[in-house]
Design a protein around this motif. Structure first.
Motif, PDB file in Angstrom:
ATOM      1  N   ASN A   1      40.559  26.846  38.562  1.00 29.91           N
ATOM      2  CA  ASN A   1      40.343  28.239  38.963  1.00 29.91           C
ATOM      3  C   ASN A   1      40.543  29.193  37.788  1.00 29.91           C
ATOM      4  O   ASN A   1      41.195  30.231  37.898  1.00 29.91           O
TER       5      ASN A   1
ATOM      6  N   GLN B   1      46.464  23.929  44.641  1.00 34.68           N
ATOM      7  CA  GLN B   1      46.244  25.096  45.484  1.00 34.68           C
ATOM      8  C   GLN B   1      46.985  26.323  44.960  1.00 34.68           C
ATOM      9  O   GLN B   1      46.521  27.458  45.106  1.00 34.68           O
TER      10      GLN B   1
ATOM     11  N   PHE C   1      45.159  28.937  42.955  1.00 33.45           N
ATOM     12  CA  PHE C   1      44.278  29.876  43.657  1.00 33.45           C
ATOM     13  C   PHE C   1      45.058  31.072  44.199  1.00 33.45           C
ATOM     14  O   PHE C   1      44.486  31.950  44.840  1.00 33.45           O
ATOM     15  N   HIS C   2      46.358  31.095  43.936  1.00 33.81           N
ATOM     16  CA  HIS C   2      47.214  32.208  44.371  1.00 33.81           C
ATOM     17  C   HIS C   2      47.857  32.903  43.181  1.00 33.81           C
ATOM     18  O   HIS C   2      48.694  33.778  43.374  1.00 33.81           O
TER      19      HIS C   2
END
Length: 339
Positions: free
Chosen positions: A54, A317, A320-321
């Protein structure tokens, strides 16, 4: 996918430490793109995998051996080569405490993530302290994770709570378990999640519970006695359950259920591992551990692959934050502090 862009050492802002081979493979498979290797000095003996998730540029490093000393050496060499990296993720497997959190009971294959408490950073060195009259005072509190990582973990936790679908589980699809070498990363199944009573020891060291005939009647059938509120967590083939709290680090592998419970009670620990103290003494880091065993004498390798994969999927994940610009600013700011 191999990236064609040219990157320099200063383009990398996040370190991903994957101590074991099974953890390193899972980490590499989480990358969106893989980058070409960069030169390193003759005194840097680490082997790096460079890539991105990302739009975050990441350095993945493994350890030549487990333990705090090896971890500290790897971090020192990594920071000398990639000078814009000032924080990271320590991702791998750990021994879980069969207790419960706000997200339900801890089972094999779940993920435990370090979360700061009032008096420490979320990771403690349980075997570092001083003996006082009648008690042992733990003083091995480690460097807290940077705010950008804590905010990412909190945002992921919040979004997961209000989202019907699991945000982490889909990342496991990046590991092609149809390949023979990657079959160990498949979910072993709920019927392989065995927790034995704390006072029942493994019968023959070095042999599996099946081959040495450990008594199945000594297992605790947690799925039948846990409350109806826990039913949402039962089908772990369709979700990865994440627990946040204290992770305990030490120099030895915990293979004793009574010692596990004693230390867990003393420190509020959810998980045990062996590298955080070496990484986090002066390197801000978030610890992510997939539960591969219950830190007892019955531990085996059956869950290592899936636990490593679930931890890696959670770590992926997180990217992505995390805003890319904020991570870069954090790296630059910390570089000024440490220079």
């Amino acid at each position: 996918m191999q990236a064609t862009d040219k990157f320099t050492h200063d383009d990398y802002t996040v370190a991903w430490i994957a101590p074991l081979e099974v953890e390193s493979i899972a980490a590499r498979l989480m990358l969106d793109t893989k980058h070409e290797k960069l030169p390193q000095s003759s005194v840097d003996h680490n082997v790096y995998t460079l890539g991105s998730i990302n739009s975050h540029n990441i350095v993945i490093a493994s350890l030549p051996s487990t333990g705090n000393t090896s971890a500290a050496t790897v971090i020192t060499q990594l920071r000398n080569t990639f000078k814009q990296i000032r924080f990271g993720l320590l991702v791998g497997i750990g021994g879980g405490v069969p207790t419960r959190t706000d997200n339900g009971p801890i089972h094999l294959g779940d993920v435990v993530v370090s979360k700061p408490q009032r008096d420490h950073s979320g990771a403690i060195q349980y075997d570092h302290g001083k003996a006082l009259e009648g008690r042992f005072l733990c003083t091995g509190y480690l460097t807290p994770p940077p705010t950008v990582l804590l905010n990412a973990a909190q945002d992921l936790s919040t979004e997961q709570a209000i989202t019907e679908d699991d945000l982490v589980l889909p990342h496991l699809q990046k590991i092609n378990t149809r390949l023979p070498a990657l079959r160990k990363y498949k979910y072993p199944g709920q019927d392989q999640d065995h927790l034995y009573k704390a006072d029942y020891s493994h019968r023959t060291e070095g042999s599996s519970c099946r081959s040495c005939a450990c008594d199945p009647l000594q297992r605790i059938d947690r799925y039948s006695y846990e409350s109806e509120d826990d039913e949402i967590y039962y089908d772990r083939s369709s979700r990865i359950v994440v627990h946040r709290g204290t992770i305990a680090a030490g120099e030895r592998v915990i293979r004793d259920s009574r010692l596990r419970d004693e230390l867990a009670k003393a420190h509020g620990a959810l998980c045990f591992e062996m590298e955080a103290a070496g990484v986090m003494n002066d390197f801000p880091c978030l610890v992510v551990r997939g539960i591969s065993d219950y830190a007892d004498s019955h531990k085996n390798d059956r869950w290592h692959g899936y636990a490593a994969a679930s931890a890696a999927a959670y770590a992926r994940q997180l990217f992505f934050h995390m805003p890319v610009d904020e991570v870069k600013q954090c790296a630059v700011g910390l570089a000024g502090i440490y220079s």
